[in-house]
Design a protein around this motif. Sequence first.
Motif, mmCIF file in Angstrom:
data_model
loop_
_atom_site.group_PDB
_atom_site.id
_atom_site.type_symbol
_atom_site.label_atom_id
_atom_site.label_comp_id
_atom_site.label_asym_id
_atom_site.label_seq_id
_atom_site.Cartn_x
_atom_site.Cartn_y
_atom_site.Cartn_z
ATOM 1 N N UNK A 1 48.609 129.040 36.139
ATOM 2 C CA UNK A 1 50.025 128.648 36.113
ATOM 3 C C UNK A 1 50.417 127.727 37.270
ATOM 4 N N UNK A 2 49.917 127.984 38.487
ATOM 5 C CA UNK A 2 50.306 127.130 39.607
ATOM 6 C C UNK A 2 49.730 125.727 39.474
ATOM 7 N N UNK A 3 48.510 125.607 38.980
ATOM 8 C CA UNK A 3 47.941 124.275 38.772
ATOM 9 C C UNK A 3 48.758 123.502 37.737
ATOM 10 N N UNK A 4 49.253 124.189 36.714
ATOM 11 C CA UNK A 4 50.134 123.540 35.733
ATOM 12 C C UNK A 4 51.431 123.103 36.406
ATOM 13 N N UNK A 5 52.001 123.960 37.266
ATOM 14 C CA UNK A 5 53.231 123.598 37.977
ATOM 15 C C UNK A 5 52.995 122.333 38.802
#
Length: 142
Positions: free
Chosen positions: A32-36
């Motif tokens: 999720x953080x890499x997508x953010x």
Amino acid sequence: MQHIECLQPKAVCPAAYVSALQGQPNTVEKHCWEWVRLFQRDLLDRNLPPVLISDRLNARELVKAFHAHPERKRWRQTPAPAHGAIVLMHRPGSHARAIHAGVYLDLDGGGVLHADEDAGVTFDDPASLNLRNWRTEFYVPA
């Protein structure tokens, strides 16, 4: 979400961008953080640092990774959603702090673009997130 074309040829059209990414998988490498980070870079021209998340992290380690990261000191919490805000999410009960992240976008009445473990990249309105037991906090990066 219906496909919408932008009138600005060089700009990234948020609606088209979201539509193109829907369903892309959430993986150990692209969590999720890499997508953010990708959403922030592509849609808002913001470069955010990585948060190292192991494939074996438990909820306590996720909380520590999100809340102890030096980048957080540069964010300003806002009580209401704002376009481009980072959305940190948690589930009530066993998790009192964020273990998931997304980006709030003013599209189709407003929603959170995030990578769900089951659905992959998805765009959920606040009511849908609430029904799925996610609680949200909004932060504006500096």
